[in-house]
Write a protein that holds these residues in place. Structure first.
Motif, PDB file in Angstrom:
ATOM      1  N   TYR A  45      -5.011  -1.547  15.117  1.00  0.00           N
ATOM      2  CA  TYR A  45      -3.562  -1.479  15.212  1.00  0.00           C
ATOM      3  C   TYR A  45      -3.166  -0.196  15.947  1.00  0.00           C
ATOM      4  CZ  TYR A  45      -4.170  -4.538  11.131  1.00  0.00           C
ATOM      5  OH  TYR A  45      -4.565  -5.529  10.272  1.00  0.00           O
ATOM      6  N   TYR A  49       0.601   5.299   1.240  1.00  0.00           N
ATOM      7  CA  TYR A  49      -0.134   6.240   2.058  1.00  0.00           C
ATOM      8  C   TYR A  49       0.487   7.623   1.894  1.00  0.00           C
ATOM      9  CZ  TYR A  49      -1.970   2.175   4.601  1.00  0.00           C
ATOM     10  OH  TYR A  49      -2.586   0.997   4.939  1.00  0.00           O
ATOM     11  N   LEU A  90       7.238   5.602  11.586  1.00  0.00           N
ATOM     12  CA  LEU A  90       6.006   4.950  12.042  1.00  0.00           C
ATOM     13  C   LEU A  90       6.347   3.545  12.527  1.00  0.00           C
ATOM     14  CD1 LEU A  90       3.009   5.797  12.073  1.00  0.00           C
ATOM     15  CD2 LEU A  90       2.748   4.570   9.934  1.00  0.00           C
ATOM     16  N   PHE A 150       5.160   0.072  14.415  1.00  0.00           N
ATOM     17  CA  PHE A 150       4.034  -0.766  14.791  1.00  0.00           C
ATOM     18  C   PHE A 150       4.187  -1.204  16.248  1.00  0.00           C
ATOM     19  CE2 PHE A 150       0.816  -3.919  14.602  1.00  0.00           C
ATOM     20  CZ  PHE A 150       1.325  -5.107  15.114  1.00  0.00           C
ATOM     21  N   ASN A 196      -5.298  -6.196   4.193  1.00  0.00           N
ATOM     22  CA  ASN A 196      -4.780  -5.456   5.341  1.00  0.00           C
ATOM     23  C   ASN A 196      -4.637  -3.964   5.106  1.00  0.00           C
ATOM     24  OD1 ASN A 196      -4.516  -7.769   6.996  1.00  0.00           O
ATOM     25  ND2 ASN A 196      -2.742  -8.355   5.781  1.00  0.00           N
ATOM     26  N   GLN A 244      -1.375  -5.282  17.512  1.00  0.00           N
ATOM     27  CA  GLN A 244      -2.603  -5.473  16.758  1.00  0.00           C
ATOM     28  C   GLN A 244      -3.576  -6.337  17.549  1.00  0.00           C
ATOM     29  OE1 GLN A 244      -2.361  -8.131  13.457  1.00  0.00           O
ATOM     30  NE2 GLN A 244      -4.492  -7.859  12.855  1.00  0.00           N
ATOM     31  N   TYR A 262       0.180   2.418  16.531  1.00  0.00           N
ATOM     32  CA  TYR A 262       1.489   2.816  16.042  1.00  0.00           C
ATOM     33  C   TYR A 262       1.998   4.013  16.850  1.00  0.00           C
ATOM     34  CZ  TYR A 262       0.526   0.171  11.743  1.00  0.00           C
ATOM     35  OH  TYR A 262       0.249  -0.818  10.830  1.00  0.00           O
ATOM     36  N   ARG A 293      -3.198 -10.173  18.268  1.00  0.00           N
ATOM     37  CA  ARG A 293      -2.833 -10.962  17.086  1.00  0.00           C
ATOM     38  C   ARG A 293      -1.367 -10.819  16.713  1.00  0.00           C
ATOM     39  NH1 ARG A 293      -5.774 -11.104  11.184  1.00  0.00           N
ATOM     40  NH2 ARG A 293      -5.300 -13.270  10.741  1.00  0.00           N
ATOM     41  N   ALA A 294      -0.811  -9.648  16.921  1.00  0.00           N
ATOM     42  CA  ALA A 294       0.591  -9.437  16.564  1.00  0.00           C
ATOM     43  C   ALA A 294       1.170  -8.368  17.473  1.00  0.00           C
ATOM     44  CB  ALA A 294       0.731  -9.020  15.104  1.00  0.00           C
ATOM     45  N   LYS A 295       2.446  -8.541  17.787  1.00  0.00           N
ATOM     46  CA  LYS A 295       3.143  -7.571  18.620  1.00  0.00           C
ATOM     47  C   LYS A 295       4.333  -7.039  17.872  1.00  0.00           C
ATOM     48  CE  LYS A 295       2.782  -7.955  23.626  1.00  0.00           C
ATOM     49  NZ  LYS A 295       3.288  -8.556  24.855  1.00  0.00           N
ATOM     50  N   GLY A 296       4.577  -5.753  18.035  1.00  0.00           N
ATOM     51  CA  GLY A 296       5.745  -5.139  17.426  1.00  0.00           C
ATOM     52  C   GLY A 296       6.676  -4.641  18.497  1.00  0.00           C
ATOM     53  N   GLN A 346       4.672   7.224  16.307  1.00  0.00           N
ATOM     54  CA  GLN A 346       5.455   7.942  15.291  1.00  0.00           C
ATOM     55  C   GLN A 346       6.215   9.077  15.958  1.00  0.00           C
ATOM     56  OE1 GLN A 346       3.392  10.161  12.136  1.00  0.00           O
ATOM     57  NE2 GLN A 346       4.810   9.265  10.659  1.00  0.00           N
ATOM     58  N   GLN A 381       0.829  -1.199   0.000  1.00  0.00           N
ATOM     59  CA  GLN A 381       0.000   0.000   0.000  1.00  0.00           C
ATOM     60  C   GLN A 381       0.868   1.255   0.000  1.00  0.00           C
ATOM     61  OE1 GLN A 381      -1.664  -1.682   3.376  1.00  0.00           O
ATOM     62  NE2 GLN A 381      -2.200  -3.257   1.885  1.00  0.00           N
ATOM     63  N   THR A 410      -0.447 -12.578  10.007  1.00  0.00           N
ATOM     64  CA  THR A 410      -1.150 -11.533  10.739  1.00  0.00           C
ATOM     65  C   THR A 410      -1.402 -10.368   9.791  1.00  0.00           C
ATOM     66  OG1 THR A 410       0.784 -10.243  11.429  1.00  0.00           O
ATOM     67  CG2 THR A 410       0.229 -12.178  12.737  1.00  0.00           C
ATOM     68  N   GLY A 411      -2.058  -9.362  10.300  1.00  0.00           N
ATOM     69  CA  GLY A 411      -2.310  -8.189   9.471  1.00  0.00           C
ATOM     70  C   GLY A 411      -1.240  -7.137   9.608  1.00  0.00           C
ATOM     71  N   LYS A 412      -0.111  -7.503  10.224  1.00  0.00           N
ATOM     72  CA  LYS A 412       0.926  -6.518  10.489  1.00  0.00           C
ATOM     73  C   LYS A 412       1.521  -6.005   9.189  1.00  0.00           C
ATOM     74  CE  LYS A 412       5.520  -6.267  12.586  1.00  0.00           C
ATOM     75  NZ  LYS A 412       6.544  -7.021  13.335  1.00  0.00           N
ATOM     76  N   PHE A 423      -0.906   6.656  16.790  1.00  0.00           N
ATOM     77  CA  PHE A 423      -1.995   6.450  15.848  1.00  0.00           C
ATOM     78  C   PHE A 423      -2.641   5.095  16.066  1.00  0.00           C
ATOM     79  CE2 PHE A 423      -1.695  10.107  13.233  1.00  0.00           C
ATOM     80  CZ  PHE A 423      -0.363  10.426  13.112  1.00  0.00           C
ATOM     81  N   GLN A 426      -5.185  -0.313   5.824  1.00  0.00           N
ATOM     82  CA  GLN A 426      -5.438   0.264   7.130  1.00  0.00           C
ATOM     83  C   GLN A 426      -5.912   1.704   7.004  1.00  0.00           C
ATOM     84  OE1 GLN A 426      -2.257  -0.547   9.899  1.00  0.00           O
ATOM     85  NE2 GLN A 426      -2.131  -2.682   9.246  1.00  0.00           N
TER      86      GLN A 426
END
Lengths: 113, 112
Positions: free
Chosen positions: B33, A35, B43, B45, B99, B48, B35, B55-58, B37, A33, A98-100, B90, B101
């Motif tokens: 999600y 942005y 940005l 992550f 996905n 999520q 984020y 579901r997911a970790k950053g 910044q 994507q 995942t959607g990450k 964010f 966003q």
């Protein structure tokens, strides 16, 4: 290590000029994507590309997804001051369940009148 | 207007304090999600949630936590705040397809 490398990081051009921003990776992405973000605001989705070799046009903006789905480009024709902003590419890794999204570091574009 | 709402818009607090940021996703989106910044990090992550479950970790610090409630709104809790936590935070939501966003307007956190 930045998984998505954007270039250039900064671009300052005159109104009416053309430009291309690149987004490169060694990883394969299911989708990618682009942005656009203005200062103090959230990123706004411009386009999603999902098929290798895909080209999408949005008025003066042309987006391309590489054949191998590892890279993408954004071309702006006849840039206008309203195009000024931070352009971010983001990818959904093909191996991820995942959607990450992985974001590039961004390209700051300034279009001078 | 992306349809994602975040409150508050601005938050000024002191080091060592705890704050809660709130996000309401777009109607029908199950994924949320978070984020961070900052000028030097871009940005990043954080975490999520999908339909109430992580579901997911950053790059989320242990001092930070989040949750998604049954009505799908989410909260990000930041504790023991440090000067370096000053940033824009964010929230984004996704309908799941590719996905894509959709980002909220952000919360600007200033830690003094």
């Amino acid at each position: 290590t930045q998984l998505l490398e954007q270039s250039p990081q900064f671009l300052s051009i005159q109104e009416g000029e053309n430009l291309t921003v690149y987004c490169n990776s060694s990883s394969v992405f299911s989708s990618l994507q682009w942005y656009r973000q203005e200062p103090g605001e959230g990123p706004v989705l411009l386009v999603t590309v999902v098929t290798g070799g895909e080209v999408k046009k949005l008025k003066r903006l042309t987006f391309q997804f590489g054949d191998a789905r590892k890279d993408s480009s954004l071309h702006i024709t006849a840039a206008q001051p309203g195009d000024t902003g931070l352009y971010l590419c983001a990818g959904d890794k093909a191996s991820s369940n995942t959607g990450k999204l992985i974001f590039g570091q961004g390209t700051t574009l300034q279009v001078k009148p | 207007d992306s349809g994602v709402t975040q409150t508050p818009k601005h938050l000024i607090t002191a080091t060592g304090q705890r704050v809660t940021l709130r996000c309401s996703p777009r109607s029908g989106d199950l994924s949320v999600y978070w984020y961070q910044q900052s000028l030097d990090q871009g940005l990043q992550f954080l975490i999520q949630y999908y339909n109430g479950e992580e579901r997911a970790k950053g790059n989320i610090l242990e001092r930070f936590s989040a949750q998604q409630f049954p009505d799908l709104h989410s909260e990000l809790n930041l504790s023991s705040l440090e000067l370096g936590d000053s940033a824009l935070y964010f929230c984004a939501s996704s309908p799941g397809r590719y996905n894509e966003q959709f980002f909220g307007p952000g919360t600007r956190l200033t830690v003094l």
